[in-house]
Scaffold this motif. Structure first.
Motif, PDB file in Angstrom:
ATOM      1  N   ARG A 193      48.605  42.903  47.686  1.00 29.21           N
ATOM      2  CA  ARG A 193      49.519  42.837  46.548  1.00 29.21           C
ATOM      3  C   ARG A 193      50.022  41.412  46.399  1.00 29.21           C
ATOM      4  O   ARG A 193      50.151  40.686  47.390  1.00 29.21           O
ATOM      5  CB  ARG A 193      50.716  43.770  46.727  1.00 29.21           C
ATOM      6  CG  ARG A 193      50.433  45.218  46.415  1.00 29.21           C
ATOM      7  CD  ARG A 193      51.703  45.982  46.096  1.00 29.21           C
ATOM      8  NE  ARG A 193      52.691  45.891  47.165  1.00 29.21           N
ATOM      9  CZ  ARG A 193      53.960  46.300  47.057  1.00 29.21           C
ATOM     10  NH1 ARG A 193      54.383  46.824  45.914  1.00 29.21           N
ATOM     11  NH2 ARG A 193      54.788  46.209  48.071  1.00 29.21           N
ATOM     12  N   ASP A 196      53.402  38.726  40.361  1.00 26.77           N
ATOM     13  CA  ASP A 196      53.025  38.006  39.142  1.00 26.77           C
ATOM     14  C   ASP A 196      54.309  37.627  38.411  1.00 26.77           C
ATOM     15  O   ASP A 196      55.022  38.497  37.895  1.00 26.77           O
ATOM     16  CB  ASP A 196      52.146  38.896  38.259  1.00 26.77           C
ATOM     17  CG  ASP A 196      51.590  38.133  37.059  1.00 26.77           C
ATOM     18  OD1 ASP A 196      52.372  37.469  36.346  1.00 26.77           O
ATOM     19  OD2 ASP A 196      50.362  38.218  36.849  1.00 26.77           O
ATOM     20  N   ILE A 203      51.335  43.050  41.603  1.00 25.42           N
ATOM     21  CA  ILE A 203      50.032  43.500  41.125  1.00 25.42           C
ATOM     22  C   ILE A 203      49.024  43.470  42.276  1.00 25.42           C
ATOM     23  O   ILE A 203      49.201  42.776  43.270  1.00 25.42           O
ATOM     24  CB  ILE A 203      49.524  42.614  39.979  1.00 25.42           C
ATOM     25  CG1 ILE A 203      49.333  41.169  40.466  1.00 25.42           C
ATOM     26  CG2 ILE A 203      50.466  42.680  38.783  1.00 25.42           C
ATOM     27  CD1 ILE A 203      48.647  40.266  39.444  1.00 25.42           C
ATOM     28  N   LYS A 204      47.958  44.231  42.101  1.00 28.65           N
ATOM     29  CA  LYS A 204      46.841  44.178  43.034  1.00 28.65           C
ATOM     30  C   LYS A 204      45.910  43.048  42.609  1.00 28.65           C
ATOM     31  O   LYS A 204      45.550  42.958  41.435  1.00 28.65           O
ATOM     32  CB  LYS A 204      46.079  45.497  43.054  1.00 28.65           C
ATOM     33  CG  LYS A 204      46.856  46.656  43.665  1.00 28.65           C
ATOM     34  CD  LYS A 204      46.017  47.911  43.739  1.00 28.65           C
ATOM     35  CE  LYS A 204      46.782  49.034  44.403  1.00 28.65           C
ATOM     36  NZ  LYS A 204      45.959  50.290  44.494  1.00 28.65           N
ATOM     37  N   PRO A 205      45.511  42.177  43.552  1.00 27.67           N
ATOM     38  CA  PRO A 205      44.640  41.059  43.170  1.00 27.67           C
ATOM     39  C   PRO A 205      43.257  41.552  42.745  1.00 27.67           C
ATOM     40  O   PRO A 205      42.743  42.535  43.243  1.00 27.67           O
ATOM     41  CB  PRO A 205      44.562  40.217  44.448  1.00 27.67           C
ATOM     42  CG  PRO A 205      44.901  41.160  45.552  1.00 27.67           C
ATOM     43  CD  PRO A 205      45.850  42.163  44.981  1.00 27.67           C
ATOM     44  N   VAL A 206      42.663  40.842  41.798  1.00 31.59           N
ATOM     45  CA  VAL A 206      41.313  41.164  41.336  1.00 31.59           C
ATOM     46  C   VAL A 206      40.308  40.648  42.342  1.00 31.59           C
ATOM     47  O   VAL A 206      40.378  39.510  42.800  1.00 31.59           O
ATOM     48  CB  VAL A 206      41.052  40.530  39.957  1.00 31.59           C
ATOM     49  CG1 VAL A 206      39.626  40.811  39.506  1.00 31.59           C
ATOM     50  CG2 VAL A 206      42.057  41.043  38.935  1.00 31.59           C
ATOM     51  N   ARG A 207      39.363  41.489  42.740  1.00 30.49           N
ATOM     52  CA  ARG A 207      38.347  41.095  43.728  1.00 30.49           C
ATOM     53  C   ARG A 207      36.988  40.930  43.046  1.00 30.49           C
ATOM     54  O   ARG A 207      36.675  41.541  42.082  1.00 30.49           O
ATOM     55  CB  ARG A 207      38.262  42.143  44.838  1.00 30.49           C
ATOM     56  CG  ARG A 207      39.612  42.304  45.537  1.00 30.49           C
ATOM     57  CD  ARG A 207      39.467  43.091  46.817  1.00 30.49           C
ATOM     58  NE  ARG A 207      40.771  43.285  47.427  1.00 30.49           N
ATOM     59  CZ  ARG A 207      41.442  42.367  48.104  1.00 30.49           C
ATOM     60  NH1 ARG A 207      40.895  41.195  48.312  1.00 30.49           N
ATOM     61  NH2 ARG A 207      42.639  42.606  48.606  1.00 30.49           N
TER      62      ARG A 207
END
Length: 207
Positions: A193, A196, A203-207
């Motif tokens: 997490r 932002d 938010i959950k980071p984009v992988r």
């Protein structure tokens, strides 16, 4: 003066070994008893700081140790500056049974839970004909910035920086830097997490 002495010892390995033998027990690998008696004179502690009596203080005068104002090192912890400085800021807490081996810098308002290992030291392993214990060590500083929380049983490896207001979950093995305002969890640790500031939410980071 101390810097000049360290420089001189650096150019004379035999003399360095003799001085080290005088200061540190070669088998126990901790400061000799006479040196531990002098620790109150060379350890830098600020107002209101507390080190519990059963903390193992493997602290020598040739590397820095500083404990900030109103910071606490709790029982059964080990603090070791023999291969690098240990600097702890203000209002920080080193929890029960933690191990901190320098070079490590811990900021202000940092909370460490129980059984955490933070080490700026790695043992060298290059020559397969020699015992690992005879091959020396390499140090890379660890930095824990202000307002960080680290959960129980976490391991922070050499060279890691944990950014401001980050959280490291219990049991995490931190093998890469943790950005500010983020949560790191798992083995190996990964960012699960991050805050932002534009959306003003986690938010959950984009992988």
């Amino acid at each position: 003066m101390l810097a000049k002495l360290k420089k001189k010892l650096g150019h004379n390995p035999r003399l360095k070994q003799q001085v080290l033998h005088l200061l540190v027990h070669p088998v126990k690998t901790r400061p000799r008893r006479w040196l531990r008696l002098l620790q109150p004179f060379y350890l830098k502690r600020s107002k209101g700081s507390i080190i519990y009596g059963n903390v193992r203080k493997d602290l020598v005068p040739f590397n820095a140790f500083q404990l900030g104002a109103y910071s606490v090192i709790e029982s059964f912890s080990t603090i070791n500056n023999m291969v690098g400085a240990v600097i702890i800021g203000n209002h920080s807490r080193i929890g029960l049974s933690n191990t901190v081996i320098g070079p490590v810098t811990i900021g202000n308002q940092v909370n460490l839970a129980q059984n955490i290992v933070i080490s700026g030291l790695n043992h060298n392993y290059r020559d397969i004909t020699q015992p690992i214990s005879k091959q020396g060590v390499t140090t890379i500083p660890v930095t824990i910035e202000d307002d960080v929380w680290i959960g129980a049983n976490a391991v922070i490896l050499a060279g890691i920086t944990i950014g401001k207001h980050a959280v490291v979950a219990a049991g995490t093995v931190v093998t890469c830097n943790v950005p500010p305002y983020s949560v790191c969890a798992g083995n190996p640790g990964r960012i699960v997490r991050q805050y932002d500031f534009e959306q003003k939410t986690w938010i959950k980071p984009v992988r």
